[in-house]
Design a protein around this motif. Structure first.
Motif, PDB file in Angstrom:
ATOM      1  N   LYS A  71      48.708  41.669  44.022  1.00  9.34           N
ATOM      2  CA  LYS A  71      50.051  41.537  43.485  1.00  9.34           C
ATOM      3  C   LYS A  71      50.345  42.720  42.571  1.00  9.34           C
ATOM      4  N   GLU A 110      53.242  43.934  39.795  1.00 12.05           N
ATOM      5  CA  GLU A 110      54.307  43.315  38.998  1.00 12.05           C
ATOM      6  C   GLU A 110      54.865  44.291  37.970  1.00 12.05           C
ATOM      7  N   ARG A 111      56.117  44.049  37.610  1.00 12.57           N
ATOM      8  CA  ARG A 111      56.732  44.693  36.455  1.00 12.57           C
ATOM      9  C   ARG A 111      57.164  43.573  35.530  1.00 12.57           C
ATOM     10  N   GLU A 112      56.734  43.619  34.291  1.00 16.18           N
ATOM     11  CA  GLU A 112      57.122  42.612  33.301  1.00 16.18           C
ATOM     12  C   GLU A 112      58.030  43.245  32.274  1.00 16.18           C
ATOM     13  N   THR A 119      64.933  43.869  32.949  1.00 15.45           N
ATOM     14  CA  THR A 119      65.236  44.590  34.183  1.00 15.45           C
ATOM     15  C   THR A 119      65.938  45.911  33.935  1.00 15.45           C
ATOM     16  N   LEU A 122      53.752  47.635  33.858  1.00 14.71           N
ATOM     17  CA  LEU A 122      53.372  47.516  35.262  1.00 14.71           C
ATOM     18  C   LEU A 122      51.938  47.024  35.362  1.00 14.71           C
ATOM     19  N   SER A 123      51.660  46.264  36.409  1.00 22.20           N
ATOM     20  CA  SER A 123      50.290  45.812  36.625  1.00 22.20           C
ATOM     21  C   SER A 123      50.018  45.664  38.113  1.00 22.20           C
ATOM     22  N   GLU A 158      47.190  43.345  40.338  1.00 18.94           N
ATOM     23  CA  GLU A 158      46.180  42.305  40.194  1.00 18.94           C
ATOM     24  C   GLU A 158      45.484  42.087  41.531  1.00 18.94           C
TER      25      GLU A 158
END
Length: 95
Positions: free
Chosen positions: A57, A59-61, A64, A70-71, A73
């Motif tokens: 996965k 992701e951007r946390e 918006t 960014l990560s 996993e």
């Protein structure tokens, strides 16, 4: 279903050090060996089955409309009571 965290480690490391850790996991998986995670006095040993589910996965946390965190996993998952034969919906490629 509640989650019971058996082990957690989070630290800043060089890309080379992270690659070494991931390579060790990869070698153990390929050799059919258990994976032992250690940090300080904490440790846990897990024995993934021959066919665990592999989830990747990105992701951007954060908001918006602004830069966030960014990560990526990587997760291996399996039922404790079964050998695991997950079908992730198609072959994964990592370039």
């Amino acid at each position: 279903m509640p989650e019971d965290v058996l082990f957690k480690s989070e630290s800043d490391q060089s890309r080379a050090d992270i690659a070494t850790l991931l390579r060790r996991v990869a070698d153990n998986l390929e050799d059919g060996e258990a994976i032992t995670l250690k940090a300080g006095s904490e440790s846990v040993t897990l024995e993934p089955p021959a066919r665990p589910t592999f989830e990747v996965k990105a992701e951007r946390e954060g908001p918006t409309d602004a830069p966030g965190e960014l990560s990526v996993e990587f997760e291996l998952e399996w039922d404790e009571a079964s050998e695991g034969d997950g079908d992730g919906g198609g072959p994964l490629e990592i370039e």
